[in-house]
Design a protein around this motif. Structure first.
Motif, short mmCIF file in Angstrom:
data_model
loop_
_atom_site.label_atom_id
_atom_site.label_comp_id
_atom_site.label_asym_id
_atom_site.label_seq_id
_atom_site.Cartn_x
_atom_site.Cartn_y
_atom_site.Cartn_z
N VAL A 167 31.41 33.38 39.02
CA VAL A 167 32.12 34.52 39.61
C VAL A 167 31.52 34.90 40.94
O VAL A 167 32.21 35.04 41.96
CB VAL A 167 32.10 35.73 38.65
N ASP A 180 38.13 30.99 39.10
CA ASP A 180 39.18 29.99 38.88
C ASP A 180 39.82 29.62 40.21
O ASP A 180 40.62 30.38 40.75
CB ASP A 180 40.22 30.55 37.91
N ARG A 185 40.29 41.34 38.68
CA ARG A 185 40.78 40.97 37.36
C ARG A 185 41.49 42.12 36.64
O ARG A 185 42.40 41.90 35.87
CB ARG A 185 39.62 40.48 36.49
N ASP A 220 41.03 35.81 38.76
CA ASP A 220 39.63 35.56 38.44
C ASP A 220 39.10 34.65 39.53
O ASP A 220 39.50 33.49 39.63
CB ASP A 220 39.52 34.89 37.07
N HIS A 230 35.75 39.40 30.51
CA HIS A 230 37.07 40.04 30.61
C HIS A 230 36.91 41.39 31.30
O HIS A 230 35.90 42.08 31.10
CB HIS A 230 37.68 40.25 29.22
#
Length: 337
Positions: free
Chosen positions: A115, A68, A40, A65, A284
């Motif tokens: 994740v 996703d 990321r 990411d 983030h």
């Protein structure tokens, strides 16, 4: 590269901007393999790409990411178009929370699972979408001793790593049923000195630390690349602590429950008070615009091992067996004389 690994021309490393992924990318680059770097954080990705170039290989840094799926699919298309057919895919990206389960918010737990667990599922699915049709390729899942033995304060991470084992075992059976030449293996790591202890979300009263013994990320990288060389083995255990943890949990899990209940909180925290205002990377990246490059190693280098004799023996079992046989023969001959 020896054995199966000599055919690797293009590799993918997720979580490549820091920690174990960063060290693994460096090691692969020294072998002249083109590497797609997935993570990321832009700052860490650019620094990792520069290291790959310095080693004489070609990088393709992609901000993605892993939680996703559509982003992972798009990354796969870029890799195939710009680097060529993917021979090796290493799943390593993760995020988590240091906190007791009841202090971990539901959305935080879900994010860590998306994740760490679904990121592996997404990466594996995209890798297989190319490898299956070519009937070749290797997928390496980076696991942990905590994939077999949960510890306090890391319920999200332990749950995700356990899930990866179950998922990978199911997939391996399906590939065997199909007669596929695509190989899937796992590498289970001990405590590693990575930047995770500076950027994961933590609600612990003191600064988080890995449970000793601690190993440098290069130890893990050598094991991962070794697994890519010999992917027909189901899994690799790295570090004597990993071996002891997994085996002990098979024999005396209840005893480990009580031992970890007594020691698991203190052993995962330093004496330094935690800074609960510091940013974290759950949602983030911290190495995004305005951030800095965290690199492969964390802050525990002075306490970390740069080598693991057990990991070397695990990768070179035939050599070790031959050495033991030669030693036994020598002892037998000496006794006869």
């Amino acid at each position: 590269m020896a054995g199966h690994g000599r055919n690797i021309r293009v590799a993918v490393v997720t979580g490549a901007s820091a920690g174990v992924g960063r060290a693994t990318a460096r090691l692969l680059a020294r072998r002249g393999i083109a590497i797609a770097l997935l993570a990321r954080g832009r700052v860490g990705l650019d620094a990792a790409a520069e290291e790959v170039r310095a080693a004489g290989s070609r990088p393709l840094p992609i901000e993605v990411d892993m939680a996703d799926y559509d982003q992972v699919v798009a990354a796969g298309r870029r890799i195939e178009a710009e680097l060529g057919p993917t021979d090796l895919w290493i799943n390593d990206a993760f995020s988590s929370v240091f906190a007791p389960f009841q202090e971990t918010r539901p959305e935080e737990f879900r994010r860590a699972m998306e994740v760490t667990y679904l990121g592996y599922v997404h990466g594996t699915r995209v890798a297989l979408s190319y490898m299956t049709s070519r009937n070749r390729g290797t997928i390496v899942q980076v696991g942990s001793a905590l994939a077999y033995r949960g510890i306090p304060l890391q319920a999200a991470y332990c749950g995700a790593k356990h899930a990866i084992v179950g998922f990978t075992e199911s997939l391996r059976c399906e590939l065997l049923h199909e007669g596929s030449q695509v190989q899937v293996t796992m590498v289970h790591l001990p405590a590693v000195n990575t930047p995770q202890f500076d950027w994961l979300l933590s609600r612990l009263p003191r600064h988080a630390e890995p449970v000793p013994p601690i190993y440098e990320p290069e130890v893990a990288a050598r094991a991962i690349v070794g697994a890519a060389d010999r992917p027909r083995r189901r899994e690799y255990w790295v570090g004597a602590s990993t071996v002891l943890t997994i085996l002990a949990n098979r024999v005396v899990p209840g005893l480990l429950d009580r031992y970890l209940a007594r020691t698991g909180y203190k052993s995962q925290q330093t004496a330094r008070p935690a800074d609960h205002d510091r940013p974290n990377n759950l949602w983030h990246p911290l190495d995004g615009p305005g951030g800095h490059d965290y690199g492969a190693r964390g802050e525990f280098t002075g306490r970390s091992h740069s080598h693991s004799p057990q990991a070397w023996l695990s990768r070179h079992r035939l050599v070790a067996a031959a050495g033991l046989a030669a030693t036994a023969a020598g002892v037998t001959a000496w006794r006869r004389h």
